[in-house]
Enzyme design. Structure first.
Site, mmCIF file in Angstrom:
data_model
loop_
_atom_site.group_PDB
_atom_site.id
_atom_site.type_symbol
_atom_site.label_atom_id
_atom_site.label_comp_id
_atom_site.label_asym_id
_atom_site.label_seq_id
_atom_site.Cartn_x
_atom_site.Cartn_y
_atom_site.Cartn_z
ATOM 1 N N ALA A 146 -24.417 5.695 -17.884
ATOM 2 C CA ALA A 146 -25.799 5.833 -18.338
ATOM 3 C C ALA A 146 -25.858 6.643 -19.625
ATOM 4 O O ALA A 146 -25.132 7.632 -19.784
ATOM 5 C CB ALA A 146 -26.644 6.494 -17.253
ATOM 6 N N PRO A 147 -26.716 6.250 -20.571
ATOM 7 C CA PRO A 147 -26.851 7.020 -21.808
ATOM 8 C C PRO A 147 -27.457 8.388 -21.536
ATOM 9 O O PRO A 147 -28.143 8.596 -20.538
ATOM 10 C CB PRO A 147 -27.784 6.151 -22.662
ATOM 11 C CG PRO A 147 -28.507 5.274 -21.694
ATOM 12 C CD PRO A 147 -27.578 5.055 -20.546
ATOM 13 N N GLY A 148 -27.212 9.326 -22.445
ATOM 14 C CA GLY A 148 -27.721 10.683 -22.293
ATOM 15 C C GLY A 148 -26.596 11.673 -22.080
ATOM 16 O O GLY A 148 -25.409 11.325 -22.065
ATOM 17 N N ILE A 149 -26.974 12.934 -21.903
ATOM 18 C CA ILE A 149 -25.998 14.001 -21.693
ATOM 19 C C ILE A 149 -25.417 13.881 -20.287
ATOM 20 O O ILE A 149 -26.153 13.811 -19.305
ATOM 21 C CB ILE A 149 -26.661 15.380 -21.887
ATOM 22 C CG1 ILE A 149 -27.223 15.499 -23.308
ATOM 23 C CG2 ILE A 149 -25.659 16.502 -21.615
ATOM 24 C CD1 ILE A 149 -28.044 16.755 -23.531
ATOM 25 N N LYS A 150 -24.107 13.869 -20.182
ATOM 26 C CA LYS A 150 -23.465 13.754 -18.875
ATOM 27 C C LYS A 150 -23.660 15.039 -18.077
ATOM 28 O O LYS A 150 -23.576 16.141 -18.610
ATOM 29 C CB LYS A 150 -21.978 13.453 -19.039
ATOM 30 C CG LYS A 150 -21.687 12.087 -19.658
ATOM 31 C CD LYS A 150 -20.201 11.849 -19.811
ATOM 32 C CE LYS A 150 -19.920 10.490 -20.444
ATOM 33 N NZ LYS A 150 -18.467 10.258 -20.623
ATOM 34 N N GLY A 151 -23.899 14.878 -16.772
ATOM 35 C CA GLY A 151 -24.078 16.026 -15.904
ATOM 36 C C GLY A 151 -22.760 16.572 -15.391
ATOM 37 O O GLY A 151 -21.738 15.876 -15.393
ATOM 38 N N MET A 152 -22.802 17.817 -14.927
ATOM 39 C CA MET A 152 -21.597 18.442 -14.387
ATOM 40 C C MET A 152 -21.379 18.102 -12.921
ATOM 41 O O MET A 152 -20.263 18.200 -12.416
ATOM 42 C CB MET A 152 -21.679 19.960 -14.569
ATOM 43 C CG MET A 152 -21.555 20.408 -16.012
ATOM 44 S SD MET A 152 -21.374 22.211 -16.164
ATOM 45 C CE MET A 152 -23.046 22.744 -15.869
ATOM 46 N N LYS B 105 -26.373 7.107 -8.948
ATOM 47 C CA LYS B 105 -25.823 8.450 -9.108
ATOM 48 C C LYS B 105 -24.848 8.744 -7.974
ATOM 49 O O LYS B 105 -25.188 8.552 -6.799
ATOM 50 C CB LYS B 105 -26.959 9.489 -9.094
ATOM 51 C CG LYS B 105 -28.035 9.231 -10.142
ATOM 52 C CD LYS B 105 -29.260 10.123 -9.959
ATOM 53 C CE LYS B 105 -28.958 11.562 -10.255
ATOM 54 N NZ LYS B 105 -30.200 12.390 -10.272
ATOM 55 N N ASP C 247 -38.235 10.136 -5.856
ATOM 56 C CA ASP C 247 -37.631 9.768 -4.576
ATOM 57 C C ASP C 247 -36.299 9.073 -4.842
ATOM 58 O O ASP C 247 -36.076 8.487 -5.902
ATOM 59 C CB ASP C 247 -38.565 8.838 -3.807
ATOM 60 C CG ASP C 247 -38.176 8.709 -2.339
ATOM 61 O OD1 ASP C 247 -37.355 9.524 -1.868
ATOM 62 O OD2 ASP C 247 -38.693 7.800 -1.663
#
Length: 609
Positions: free
Chosen positions: A325-331, A346, A381
């Site tokens: 997914a585009p955007g900042i990758k999560g930790m 996710k 949700d």
């Protein structure tokens, strides 16, 4: 292939036991939903919240009960597959004339998939496709309540008709002034209708059961005139003196979409024929998927079933590939999507870099907390799935490598079904509506140029909504934890919604503190935290450096939400919640409320919930 003869003596008994299990489930589900009316009438708000949480667990409890019974009485797991073919056929027979056949199918799937091996998860053994139509289902019980009632007013008696519609709800509590409230409704309706000619089919259709959620009861229906239909909802609340009042009137698809938002708690509705309610609601909100409507009505498993069918249908008629997914990758979470499909997928990573200090079980617990909590229109949700199979050819190699690098325990690539096709099997994942991350939305405003009025207005709205979202969560006893812009998304209606739950906490579990005065000059110029910090300590005045680096963002934030940087704001709401006071966060703008009365509520500035 289905058998030509039904010759297994235990097949019918097993099918009947499964149907008995479903009927018990829906009887308990419906009884709990029906009790919401009494809780509303008696202002049992804590009981209403508790029931909303507990009802979520009903389905899994009944499935486990049924599985235990089948194992104990029939040794179901050891039965040959030709018997299971017959069980399904008998079950289809039991669904004829059933009032909730689509829910019964899903219950059958839930029980069967806990007993059979995954290689049998196809339409011969479970209901991948529906077997019984839900159209035109009606109860033959003479005492049954119709799904909806129709009223045929004229302009002259519209006021009396509105009064009669509300009285038919049979609420056992007095209204403050029902004729006055009906007058407000009629005035608003006449403004919408204007001078239009009333056609011979002019009528008002209203669903027979009220929709209960938190402190509100909602009467839902539509006005039909000629070829036009106008959806509406009337929120009924308790006034300051404890008597009832109609607080507003909501008109049109967009208003109803907000009321039935995926970011809100589920309704409690007494429904004998849920498919009929969904069909009626779809006539009000044709763009809303049936899966989301079933979920909004508290039938989350049916929502998951329909979502998965919609997903399989989309896969069949699309060719694009899943991607990171585009955007900042999560930790904590690895997120991927299918560009043509409006959802994101996710999964929890196997390991988390510092400073994250959590576990897979704790993260799952946070998502469960949100599922069971009142999401007040500000927390998305999620649909939770296990052992989900995707076609391998639809995954980019880059995505496969990303999952293998960060979540190797969650991926398997194999031909588990034995049909010669390689599949990507994800052990556990969450699915959410795709939104534009707020940091990307703000960057688009910057790129357009804040000298342009539309870009500056969009930035002002986004920052204001961001603060409103936090304040609405505060009203519901939720502290988001990680408040960075990237953890919030903006919907197509311009609402800001939170979707990163791994650091979420109950507000009442947090210890809100001021930053202590520096002990020396070195402390004052230090860029590091030099004071002791406990595991639940929060320092609101430190939010600014992380969130407000851009001058335009800071200006807008301080204009509307400077109080979020003040420890007193957070502490006062913590104390209010600890004292047992529940604020109201309603799914419509405060400007929509009738001004004749104003029950105690928590309304954020520019509230659009």
């Amino acid at each position: 292939m289905f058998p030509e003869r039904l010759d297994a003596p235990q097949a019918y008994d097993i099918a009947k036991a499964m149907m008995d299990g479903f009927n018990r489930h829906y009887r308990l589900f419906r009884a709990e939903s029906a009790r919401a009316k009494h809780r509303f009438e008696t202002a049992d708000w804590h009981g209403q919240q508790r029931a909303q949480r507990e009802r979520i667990e009903f389905y899994d409890l009944r499935v486990r009960e049924c599985v235990r019974r089948l194992d104990k009485e029939f040794n179901a797991g050891a039965l040959p597959m030709d018997v299971w073919h017959q069980i399904k056929l008998h079950y289809i027979g039991l669904m004829v004339n059933h009032l909730q056949p689509e829910l019964a199918e899903t219950f059958f799937n839930s029980v069967t998939t806990k007993i059979l091996h995954r290689t049998h998860f196809h339409n011969d053994f479970i209901f991948v496709r529906p077997a019984v139509s839900t159209e035109y289902i009606e109860s033959d019980d003479p005492g049954a309540r119709p799904t909806y009632r129709a009223y045929y007013p004229s302009r002259d008696n519209l006021h009396e008709t509105v009064v009669r519609i509300v009285e038919h709800c049979a609420l056992q509590r007095d209204f403050e002034n029902l004729p006055r409230d009906a007058g407000h409704v009629v005035q608003a309706l006449q403004q919408r209708l204007g001078a239009v000619k009333l056609r011979t089919n002019f009528q008002v259709q209203v669903l027979s059961s009220l929709f209960f959620r938190n402190k509100g009861a909602y009467l839902v229906g539509k006005v039909i005139n000629g070829y036009n239909e106008l959806p509406f909802a009337l929120p009924i609340l308790h006034g300051e003196d404890g008597r009832l009042l109609i607080d507003a009137v909501l008109f049109g698809e967009n208003d109803l979409q907000m009321l039935f938002s995926f970011a809100r708690a589920y309704f409690m509705v007494d429904m004998e024929i849920p498919s009929a309610y969904v069909q009626f609601l779809r006539s009000l909100m044709p763009r809303k998927p049936r899966a989301e409507l079933y979920t909004a009505l508290g039938l989350a498993k049916q929502g998951k079933t329909l979502f998965y069918r919609d997903f399989l249908h989309h896969l069949r008629y699309s060719t694009d590939k899943f991607r990171i997914a585009p955007g900042i990758k999560g930790m904590v979470m690895l997120v991927f999507d299918l560009p043509s499909f409006p959802y994101v997928f996710k999964l929890i990573k196997d390991q988390f870099p510092a400073p994250k200090d959590t576990t897979r079980e704790q993260v799952q617990g946070k998502y469960l907390l949100v599922k069971q909590h009142d999401r007040v229109g500000r927390m998305a949700d999620t649909l939770e799935y296990s052992l989900v199979a995707f076609p391998r050819e639809r995954f980019s190699d880059e995505l496969i490598e990303e999952i293998r690098r960060h979540a190797p325990s969650q991926i398997e690539i194999s031909d588990r079904d034995g049909d010669g096709r390689q599949e990507v099997i994800i052990a556990h994942l969450y699915i959410e509506r795709r939104m534009i991350p707020l940091n990307i939305h703000l960057q688009e405003c910057f790129d357009t140029g804040l000298d342009k009025p539309e870009a500056r207005s969009a930035l002002e709205h986004a920052v204001t909504e961001y603060g409103n979202a936090i304040k609405d969560m505060v009203a519901a006893n939720i502290f988001p934890g990680d408040m960075l812009w990237k953890n919030f998304g903006i919907t197509r209606n311009g609402k800001v919604v939170f979707y990163d739950y791994d650091e979420i906490e109950y507000l009442t579990d947090c210890n809100f503190r001021r930053v202590p005065p520096p002990r020396c000059e070195e402390d004052e110029v230090s860029g590091e935290v030099w004071w002791p910090v406990g595991p639940h300590d929060v320092f609101p005045e430190t939010f600014g450096p992380f969130l407000l680096g851009n001058d335009s963002v800071r200006e807008a934030f301080m204009r509307h939400h400077a109080d979020l940087l003040d420890v007193e704001f957070w502490q006062s709401h913590k104390e209010r919640i600890q004292a047992g006071h529940l604020y109201d966060v309603f799914p419509y703008d405060s400007a929509r409320r009738f001004r004749c009365a104003s029950p105690s509520s928590f309304q954020t500035q520019g509230d659009s919930t």
